[in-house]
Design a protein around this motif. Structure first.
Motif, PDB file in Angstrom:
ATOM      1  N   PRO A   5      -2.025  -9.849   9.271  1.00  0.00           N
ATOM      2  CA  PRO A   5      -3.312  -9.546   9.914  1.00  0.00           C
ATOM      3  C   PRO A   5      -3.677  -8.064   9.881  1.00  0.00           C
ATOM      4  N   GLU A   6      -2.690  -7.168  10.071  1.00  0.00           N
ATOM      5  CA  GLU A   6      -2.995  -5.722  10.083  1.00  0.00           C
ATOM      6  C   GLU A   6      -3.484  -5.243   8.715  1.00  0.00           C
ATOM      7  N   VAL A   7      -2.987  -5.865   7.664  1.00  0.00           N
ATOM      8  CA  VAL A   7      -3.454  -5.505   6.313  1.00  0.00           C
ATOM      9  C   VAL A   7      -4.904  -5.951   6.158  1.00  0.00           C
ATOM     10  N   ARG A   8      -5.195  -7.169   6.617  1.00  0.00           N
ATOM     11  CA  ARG A   8      -6.568  -7.679   6.506  1.00  0.00           C
ATOM     12  C   ARG A   8      -7.522  -6.769   7.284  1.00  0.00           C
ATOM     13  N   GLY A  62      -0.733  -4.942  -2.700  1.00  0.00           N
ATOM     14  CA  GLY A  62       0.560  -5.511  -3.103  1.00  0.00           C
ATOM     15  C   GLY A  62       1.279  -4.603  -4.089  1.00  0.00           C
ATOM     16  N   LEU A  63       0.522  -4.083  -5.049  1.00  0.00           N
ATOM     17  CA  LEU A  63       1.120  -3.205  -6.061  1.00  0.00           C
ATOM     18  C   LEU A  63       1.621  -1.906  -5.420  1.00  0.00           C
ATOM     19  N   ALA A  64       0.806  -1.352  -4.510  1.00  0.00           N
ATOM     20  CA  ALA A  64       1.192  -0.103  -3.844  1.00  0.00           C
ATOM     21  C   ALA A  64       2.451  -0.324  -2.998  1.00  0.00           C
ATOM     22  N   VAL A  65       2.539  -1.468  -2.320  1.00  0.00           N
ATOM     23  CA  VAL A  65       3.737  -1.762  -1.513  1.00  0.00           C
ATOM     24  C   VAL A  65       4.953  -1.839  -2.436  1.00  0.00           C
ATOM     25  N   THR A  76       0.330   1.229   4.193  1.00  0.00           N
ATOM     26  CA  THR A  76       0.015   1.344   2.757  1.00  0.00           C
ATOM     27  C   THR A  76      -1.442   0.962   2.517  1.00  0.00           C
ATOM     28  N   ALA A  77      -1.894  -0.129   3.149  1.00  0.00           N
ATOM     29  CA  ALA A  77      -3.286  -0.574   2.946  1.00  0.00           C
ATOM     30  C   ALA A  77      -4.266   0.482   3.453  1.00  0.00           C
ATOM     31  N   ARG A  78      -3.941   1.085   4.610  1.00  0.00           N
ATOM     32  CA  ARG A  78      -4.847   2.085   5.198  1.00  0.00           C
ATOM     33  C   ARG A  78      -4.925   3.345   4.354  1.00  0.00           C
ATOM     34  N   SER A  79      -3.826   3.659   3.640  1.00  0.00           N
ATOM     35  CA  SER A  79      -3.840   4.922   2.894  1.00  0.00           C
ATOM     36  C   SER A  79      -3.995   4.725   1.386  1.00  0.00           C
TER      37      SER A  79
END
Ligand code: DC
Length: 223
Positions: A104-107, A42-45, A61-64
């Motif tokens: 879902p993709e973030v999870r 969340g912070l990175a987004v 963002t979550a993947r990287s």
């Protein structure tokens, strides 16, 4: 042999962090605070693009995520080289985490991170879907619950120590918003696993809650 994982799920502000810290200390096991991964995302987004309603951008963002945890007199967290130990604990960071957690993709992107936390001698996994999705084979699954009013009262007392402007009504409203989002989402909604031991902590003191949980853990480890 059953996997050495104890999962602790439940809504915001129910005391999972306290229980998990206690168990990890008592058993000398590793601790996975899965909420911190959603908070970091969340912070990175927010820092990188602010496109909370763009699932692909949030998943990327979550993947990287460039995250580092350091354990020196308490756990310190770094995002892209900057310390964010405090920044991920704000109410805003909690709300942002809950928003990205509904994607879902973030999870899916955070699943590997969570599985990698499983190391000997064992793992205490703190979250919302630890027993249902991430570690479905865990040997002991706990689900802590308490009324929204009781959780708001506990959090309010905690926040009041450092912020005299906080009101019980705002804390209750924020908790209800998070509960609604975490329980009504389609991807891994907050709910007890079918084989979880559910504990309503509303009327329990911290000492009584930990004593009861210690008994369950001893029973599991002795079995
Ligand atoms: O436990 P926490 O307050 O740090 O979690 C922040 C948010 O992250 C919470 O509102 C829901 C989400 N979360 C989740 O969806 N799944 C998890 N396993 C952990 C947290």
């Amino acid at each position: 042999m059953k996997s050495r994982v104890i999962t602790v799920d439940g809504p915001s502000g129910v005391g999972k962090g306290t229980v998990c810290g206690h168990l990890a200390n008592r058993l000398g096991w590793h601790l996975l605070d899965s909420g911190s991964l959603y908070r970091l995302t969340g912070l990175a987004v927010r820092q990188d693009h602010g496109e909370f309603n763009n699932p692909s951008a949030c998943a990327l963002t979550a993947r990287s995520l460039d995250v580092r945890f350091e354990n020196q007199s308490g756990l310190r967290v770094f995002l892209s080289g900057d310390e964010v130990t405090q920044a991920i604990r704000t109410e805003q960071a909690g709300q942002d985490a809950s928003v990205v957690a509904a994607i879902p993709e973030v999870r899916a992107a955070l699943l590997d991170w969570q599985h990698q936390a499983l190391r000997g001698p064992g793992l205490i996994a703190d979250g919302r879907d630890m027993g249902t999705v991430v570690f479905p084979d865990a040997g002991l699954k706990l689900y802590l619950d308490a009324s929204c009013e009781e959780r708001a009262r506990r959090r309010y007392n905690q926040l009041r120590e450092t912020d005299k402007t906080v009101t019980l009504a705002t804390v209750l409203k924020d908790l209800q918003a998070r509960d609604d989002r975490d329980s009504s989402r389609e991807a891994a909604p907050l709910k007890p696993a079918a084989d979880a031991r559910v504990l309503d902590t509303s009327a329990l003191t911290l000492v009584d809650m930990l004593a009861l949980i210690d008994d369950w853990v001893d029973e599991y480890l002795g079995s």
